[in-house]
Write a protein that holds these residues in place. Sequence first.
Motif: not given
Length: 311
Positions: A2, A5, A25
């Motif tokens: 994965d 993001e 973030s």
Amino acid sequence: MDLAEIPVLSLVADRADLPERVGQSFRTFGFAMIRDHGIDQALIDQAWAKTEEFFALPVEAKLKYFDREIHGARGYTPFRTEVAKGATEKDLKEFWHVGRDLPEGSPLASSMPPNVWPDEVEGFRDTFTELYAQFDEAGAKILSAIAVHLGLDANWFDPAIEDGNSVMRLLHYPPVGDGAGGAIRAGAHEDINLITLLLGAQEAGLELLAKDGRWLSVAPPEGAIVVNIGDMLQRLTNHVLPSTTHRVRNPSGERASHSRYSMPFFLHLRSDFDFVTLPECISDENPDRYPVSITADDYLQERLREIGLKG
């Protein structure tokens, strides 16, 4: 695998809300991606060419620049020297370190040896002296946004990193052969420093360990750098900003026959900086984990012993 993001932020277009966005973030991933960072692309391209040229030299030529007395702090460190903390297999990499050139008579000179430069690669010194300076400037801008996010003055980090012991590492991961055994290009680890600015993550392999225990691939777009929190900033912020475990896994298939190159800039504090936990990061829910102070250099030396760069 994965994909993490992680938002791609601009040091220019997102300037107004950068502290909030980059802070979120980092709190979520321990990582951020930054474009419009001000590091000249032509200089970066030149640096890649010089890096490949150096690592293509015969081993005997490279070993001339390995100084056991300074434990790889400057110059060359041979293949399979560094080991991730707690790991048994040494990493499948070799690297070169460029540090800060201190003014003559600096009191910090005892903790920061002078640079060494290879004679075999023309323009090496000029290229990496300038790239170091541009990394330094970009890192200071990112730290300024972090400071504002934490409720500090935008210039809070400036004296803390003045003449800081920052290191630019030129990394070569050779093709992975059948004899790798259980070793990987870079074992799971956390960085030691304040923040790391990374060029070269476009080549697959960099992964971060998510809070749910999954390994996620880090894949910045062309022109963006990856930035991650190191243990020094995690300590200073009482773990409000986490130092996230990451690794560089071995490639498979056709990519296993290719070298991988990357350039991390490990932005460090001054060697004489005293760690005192930021009051803004202490609360009833998050009491001070580090009531005993330590200097940045003492902390660094302790960690260098853990990863095999110092005896």
